[in-house]
Design an enzyme around this catalytic site. Structure first.
Site, PDB file in Angstrom:
ATOM      1  N   HIS A   1       0.013 -10.227  -8.413  1.00 48.56           N
ATOM      2  CA  HIS A   1      -0.033 -10.274  -7.251  1.00 48.56           C
ATOM      3  C   HIS A   1      -0.423 -11.920  -7.178  1.00 48.56           C
ATOM      4  O   HIS A   1      -0.699 -12.079  -6.029  1.00 48.56           O
ATOM      5  CB  HIS A   1      -1.189  -9.340  -7.238  1.00 48.56           C
ATOM      6  CG  HIS A   1      -0.888  -7.756  -6.549  1.00 48.56           C
ATOM      7  ND1 HIS A   1      -1.529  -6.708  -7.160  1.00 48.56           N
ATOM      8  CD2 HIS A   1       0.167  -7.713  -7.668  1.00 48.56           C
ATOM      9  CE1 HIS A   1      -0.671  -5.710  -7.791  1.00 48.56           C
ATOM     10  NE2 HIS A   1       0.427  -6.190  -7.281  1.00 48.56           N
TER      11      HIS A   1
ATOM     12  N   VAL B   1      -6.156 -11.439  -7.914  1.00 47.97           N
ATOM     13  CA  VAL B   1      -5.971 -12.645  -7.033  1.00 47.97           C
ATOM     14  C   VAL B   1      -6.816 -13.908  -6.857  1.00 47.97           C
ATOM     15  O   VAL B   1      -7.129 -14.632  -6.777  1.00 47.97           O
ATOM     16  CB  VAL B   1      -5.395 -12.339  -5.451  1.00 47.97           C
ATOM     17  CG1 VAL B   1      -3.958 -11.557  -5.846  1.00 47.97           C
ATOM     18  CG2 VAL B   1      -6.093 -12.142  -4.671  1.00 47.97           C
ATOM     19  N   ASP B   2      -8.450 -12.781  -7.753  1.00 48.06           N
ATOM     20  CA  ASP B   2      -9.571 -13.761  -7.334  1.00 48.06           C
ATOM     21  C   ASP B   2      -9.444 -15.015  -8.411  1.00 48.06           C
ATOM     22  O   ASP B   2     -10.696 -15.594  -8.235  1.00 48.06           O
ATOM     23  CB  ASP B   2     -11.287 -12.460  -7.047  1.00 48.06           C
ATOM     24  CG  ASP B   2     -10.501 -11.846  -8.507  1.00 48.06           C
ATOM     25  OD1 ASP B   2     -11.565 -10.424  -8.636  1.00 48.06           O
ATOM     26  OD2 ASP B   2     -10.581 -12.204  -9.528  1.00 48.06           O
TER      27      ASP B   2
ATOM     28  N   ARG C   1     -11.715 -13.656   2.443  1.00 47.13           N
ATOM     29  CA  ARG C   1     -11.524 -13.559   0.962  1.00 47.13           C
ATOM     30  C   ARG C   1     -12.360 -15.038  -0.519  1.00 47.13           C
ATOM     31  O   ARG C   1     -12.207 -14.692  -0.432  1.00 47.13           O
ATOM     32  CB  ARG C   1     -10.603 -12.636   0.364  1.00 47.13           C
ATOM     33  CG  ARG C   1     -10.396 -11.635   0.976  1.00 47.13           C
ATOM     34  CD  ARG C   1      -9.094 -10.884   0.615  1.00 47.13           C
ATOM     35  NE  ARG C   1      -9.153 -10.734  -0.379  1.00 47.13           N
ATOM     36  CZ  ARG C   1      -7.993 -10.155  -0.594  1.00 47.13           C
ATOM     37  NH1 ARG C   1      -6.734  -9.978   0.164  1.00 47.13           N
ATOM     38  NH2 ARG C   1      -7.527 -10.309  -1.585  1.00 47.13           N
TER      39      ARG C   1
HETATM   40  C1  BV8 Z   1       7.207  -3.680  -4.220  1.00 45.98           C
HETATM   41  C2  BV8 Z   1      -2.156  -9.447  -3.087  1.00 45.98           C
HETATM   42  C3  BV8 Z   1       9.198  -3.953  -3.180  1.00 45.98           C
HETATM   43  C4  BV8 Z   1      -2.575  -9.483  -1.623  1.00 45.98           C
HETATM   44  C5  BV8 Z   1      -1.562  -7.073  -3.691  1.00 45.98           C
HETATM   45  C6  BV8 Z   1       6.094   3.946  -2.907  1.00 45.98           C
HETATM   46  C7  BV8 Z   1       5.289   4.265  -1.130  1.00 45.98           C
HETATM   47  C8  BV8 Z   1       4.644   3.399  -0.299  1.00 45.98           C
HETATM   48  C9  BV8 Z   1       4.722   1.939  -0.500  1.00 45.98           C
HETATM   49  C10 BV8 Z   1       5.616   1.366  -1.996  1.00 45.98           C
HETATM   50  C11 BV8 Z   1       5.619   2.558  -3.051  1.00 45.98           C
HETATM   51  N1  BV8 Z   1       6.337   2.104  -3.852  1.00 45.98           N
HETATM   52  C12 BV8 Z   1       6.053   0.722  -3.760  1.00 45.98           C
HETATM   53  C13 BV8 Z   1       5.619   0.428  -2.692  1.00 45.98           C
HETATM   54  C14 BV8 Z   1       6.062  -0.803  -2.061  1.00 45.98           C
HETATM   55  C15 BV8 Z   1       3.898  -1.471  -2.655  1.00 45.98           C
HETATM   56  C16 BV8 Z   1       3.068  -0.391  -2.771  1.00 45.98           C
HETATM   57  O1  BV8 Z   1       3.293   0.030  -4.063  1.00 45.98           O
HETATM   58  N2  BV8 Z   1       2.542   0.156  -1.761  1.00 45.98           N
HETATM   59  C17 BV8 Z   1       0.820   1.141  -1.926  1.00 45.98           C
HETATM   60  C18 BV8 Z   1      -0.403   1.272  -0.858  1.00 45.98           C
HETATM   61  C19 BV8 Z   1       1.968   2.604  -2.348  1.00 45.98           C
HETATM   62  N3  BV8 Z   1       4.085  -1.845  -3.289  1.00 45.98           N
HETATM   63  C20 BV8 Z   1       4.477  -3.604  -3.550  1.00 45.98           C
HETATM   64  O2  BV8 Z   1       5.284  -3.723  -2.326  1.00 45.98           O
HETATM   65  C21 BV8 Z   1       4.860  -4.621  -4.135  1.00 45.98           C
HETATM   66  N4  BV8 Z   1       6.078  -4.815  -4.178  1.00 45.98           N
HETATM   67  O3  BV8 Z   1       7.574  -3.260  -4.730  1.00 45.98           O
HETATM   68  O4  BV8 Z   1       8.449  -4.656  -4.511  1.00 45.98           O
HETATM   69  C22 BV8 Z   1      10.240  -5.131  -3.806  1.00 45.98           C
HETATM   70  C23 BV8 Z   1      11.492  -5.535  -4.887  1.00 45.98           C
HETATM   71  C24 BV8 Z   1      12.560  -6.206  -4.471  1.00 45.98           C
HETATM   72  C25 BV8 Z   1      12.451  -6.804  -3.341  1.00 45.98           C
HETATM   73  C26 BV8 Z   1      11.724  -6.814  -2.014  1.00 45.98           C
HETATM   74  C27 BV8 Z   1      10.318  -5.701  -2.522  1.00 45.98           C
HETATM   75  C28 BV8 Z   1       3.830  -5.739  -4.288  1.00 45.98           C
HETATM   76  C29 BV8 Z   1       2.574  -4.632  -4.465  1.00 45.98           C
HETATM   77  C30 BV8 Z   1       1.893  -6.329  -4.593  1.00 45.98           C
HETATM   78  C31 BV8 Z   1       0.792  -6.196  -2.888  1.00 45.98           C
HETATM   79  N5  BV8 Z   1      -0.366  -7.422  -3.442  1.00 45.98           N
HETATM   80  N6  BV8 Z   1      -2.424  -7.941  -4.165  1.00 45.98           N
HETATM   81  C32 BV8 Z   1      -4.049  -9.707  -1.228  1.00 45.98           C
HETATM   82  O5  BV8 Z   1      -4.460  -9.281  -2.826  1.00 45.98           O
HETATM   83  O6  BV8 Z   1      -4.177 -10.252  -0.833  1.00 45.98           O
HETATM   84  S1  BV8 Z   1      -2.423  -5.434  -3.910  1.00 45.98           S
HETATM   85  C33 BV8 Z   1      -3.803  -5.604  -4.405  1.00 45.98           C
HETATM   86  O7  BV8 Z   1      -3.881  -4.235  -4.541  1.00 45.98           O
HETATM   87  C34 BV8 Z   1      -4.399  -5.586  -5.034  1.00 45.98           C
HETATM   88  O8  BV8 Z   1      -3.816  -7.060  -5.316  1.00 45.98           O
HETATM   89  C35 BV8 Z   1      -5.414  -5.177  -5.597  1.00 45.98           C
HETATM   90  O9  BV8 Z   1      -5.543  -5.295  -7.174  1.00 45.98           O
HETATM   91  C36 BV8 Z   1      -4.395  -4.021  -6.085  1.00 45.98           C
HETATM   92  C37 BV8 Z   1      -4.554  -2.393  -6.520  1.00 45.98           C
HETATM   93  O10 BV8 Z   1      -5.001  -1.893  -5.780  1.00 45.98           O
HETATM   94  P1  BV8 Z   1      -6.777  -1.639  -7.381  1.00 45.98           P
HETATM   95  O11 BV8 Z   1      -6.178  -2.875  -8.127  1.00 45.98           O
HETATM   96  O12 BV8 Z   1      -5.997  -0.293  -8.512  1.00 45.98           O
HETATM   97  O13 BV8 Z   1      -7.626  -1.889  -6.679  1.00 45.98           O
HETATM   98  P2  BV8 Z   1      -8.022  -0.608  -5.498  1.00 45.98           P
HETATM   99  O14 BV8 Z   1      -9.512  -0.925  -4.847  1.00 45.98           O
HETATM  100  O15 BV8 Z   1      -6.767   0.324  -5.289  1.00 45.98           O
HETATM  101  O16 BV8 Z   1      -8.968   0.623  -7.144  1.00 45.98           O
HETATM  102  C38 BV8 Z   1     -10.378  -0.191  -7.754  1.00 45.98           C
HETATM  103  C39 BV8 Z   1     -10.484   0.826  -8.586  1.00 45.98           C
HETATM  104  O17 BV8 Z   1     -11.573   0.711  -9.453  1.00 45.98           O
HETATM  105  C40 BV8 Z   1     -10.540   1.876  -7.439  1.00 45.98           C
HETATM  106  O18 BV8 Z   1      -9.893   3.694  -8.720  1.00 45.98           O
HETATM  107  C41 BV8 Z   1     -12.601   2.384  -7.854  1.00 45.98           C
HETATM  108  O19 BV8 Z   1     -12.814   3.579  -8.608  1.00 45.98           O
HETATM  109  C42 BV8 Z   1     -12.532   1.187  -9.266  1.00 45.98           C
HETATM  110  N7  BV8 Z   1     -13.879   0.490  -9.402  1.00 45.98           N
HETATM  111  C43 BV8 Z   1     -15.027   0.517  -8.783  1.00 45.98           C
HETATM  112  N8  BV8 Z   1     -15.917   0.270  -8.844  1.00 45.98           N
HETATM  113  C44 BV8 Z   1     -15.764  -0.137  -9.977  1.00 45.98           C
HETATM  114  C45 BV8 Z   1     -14.370   0.077 -11.240  1.00 45.98           C
HETATM  115  N9  BV8 Z   1     -14.218   0.939 -12.605  1.00 45.98           N
HETATM  116  C46 BV8 Z   1     -14.467   0.311 -13.021  1.00 45.98           C
HETATM  117  N10 BV8 Z   1     -15.638  -0.407 -12.935  1.00 45.98           N
HETATM  118  C47 BV8 Z   1     -15.824  -0.793 -11.328  1.00 45.98           C
HETATM  119  N11 BV8 Z   1     -17.327  -1.448 -11.476  1.00 45.98           N
END
Ligand code: BV8
Ligand code: ZN
Length: 257
Positions: A129, A113-114, A78
């Site tokens: 993030h 993060v980009d 990345r």
């Molecule tokens: C935490 C850095 C607690 C790393 C990232 C419930 C169930 C299961 C798990 C959880 C839950 N609630 C919380 C969790 C845990 C988890 C979570 O949410 N999991 C998800 C999978 C359910 N959350 C965490 O772990 C967070 N921490 O909760 O901590 C805690 C508290 C105390 C002590 C300990 C722990 C931490 C989350 C951070 C993870 N790190 N990034 C890396 O990048 O490698 S997240 C990663 O996903 C990226 O940052 C990314 O940005 C992010 C979110 O995704 P999106 O940005 O929305 O991207 P995505 O591809 O999903 O969507 C893009 C959208 O754009 C699409 O809809 C598409 O249609 C649209 N699109 C595409 N092209 C365009 C467009 N729109 C407009 N124009 C375009 N041209």
């Protein structure tokens, strides 16, 4: 048909621009979709897989402990990919909005993060993030350093202070977000509660928490909430207004008004 769709979109953009003009504070949340038009792969693109691994299984502290070379391969690829990309019109529209609102009444919270918002010129930026182009120690308090290195395959760089493996300065799944960042988000939403607040999310699927819940924080503070996204997002139902389309087109159009 085509004209009708354009008219409908024009009307929606006029309304959104009207809300922008009426707003006295603007909070923006961006996700990977805002960088998609710069050529950065989104997380849910390719079904959220990288080399057959679920991203949630590679971007975790447990994965790093189990196989740091695999995780560094994910991040090196990345980092290398960032060399050839640049901000797109969606990033620059948000810089223009920050200038229009002024630093005290604008906040840009990004899940990305980009580093593209920073490169485009955004200043009031909260990178919740972390940063791909940053490295910190997996054990000691060695400060994060800017680092564009895509380390050679199989290399896990050691910390020069304690010898533990260095890691990318990003927040992994299962890790808490920086408390200062969360405080900054809450402070901005709470400051000047009387002022009309607009919350605009762009390019995010609403799948990752706690960012997916920020719209609820804004609604609890009587904000008008907008979502601009290419597809229907998981949390679309939490927004007052949803506009489907590309952020690189819609965000500049919002500002053009
Ligand atoms: C935490 C850095 C607690 C790393 C990232 C419930 C169930 C299961 C798990 C959880 C839950 N609630 C919380 C969790 C845990 C988890 C979570 O949410 N999991 C998800 C999978 C359910 N959350 C965490 O772990 C967070 N921490 O909760 O901590 C805690 C508290 C105390 C002590 C300990 C722990 C931490 C989350 C951070 C993870 N790190 N990034 C890396 O990048 O490698 S997240 C990663 O996903 C990226 O940052 C990314 O940005 C992010 C979110 O995704 P999106 O940005 O929305 O991207 P995505 O591809 O999903 O969507 C893009 C959208 O754009 C699409 O809809 C598409 O249609 C649209 N699109 C595409 N092209 C365009 C467009 N729109 C407009 N124009 C375009 N041209
Ligand atoms: Zn160390």
């Amino acid at each position: 048909m085509h004209d009708r769709v354009d008219d409908e979109l024009e009307t929606a953009l006029d309304r959104a621009a009207g809300f922008l003009r009426a707003a006295e504070r603007l909070a923006v949340l961006t996700g990977a979709g805002v960088s998609a038009e710069s050529g950065v792969a989104t997380f849910r693109g390719a079904g959220g897989l990288w080399e057959g691994h679920r991203v949630e299984d590679v971007a975790t502290p447990f994965a790093f402990e189990r196989d740091p070379t695999l995780v560094w391969r994910f991040y090196n690829a990345r980092r290398a990919g960032l060399r050839t990309i640049r901000p797109n019109p969606g990033h620059y529209a948000l810089v223009a909005l920050e200038e229009r609102f002024g630093p005290a009444r604008f906040a840009l919270v990004t899940q990305n993060v980009d580093g593209l918002h920073r490169r485009a010129g955004s200043h009031r930026l909260i990178e919740i993030h972390g940063r791909l182009l940053g490295t910190r120690c997996s054990r000691c308090e060695r400060p994060e350093t800017p680092d564009e290195t895509a380390y050679p395959e199989g290399t896990v760089p050691p910390c020069d202070r304690c010898g533990a493996p260095l890691r990318p300065a990003v927040v992994w799944f299962g890790e808490a977000l920086d408390a200062d960042h969360l405080e900054a988000v809450h402070d901005f939403l709470d400051r000047w509660r009387s002022k009309r607040l607009l919350f605009l999310a762009a390019g995010t699927s609403g799948a990752v928490w706690p960012a997916a819940g920020f719209v609820d924080l804004a609604r609890a503070r009587r904000a008008e909430t907008w979502l601009v996204n290419a597809e229907r997002a998981d949390n679309a139902g939490r927004f007052d207004h949803v506009r489907q389309g590309s952020s690189g087109t819609l965000l500049p159009a919002l500002f053009r008004e």
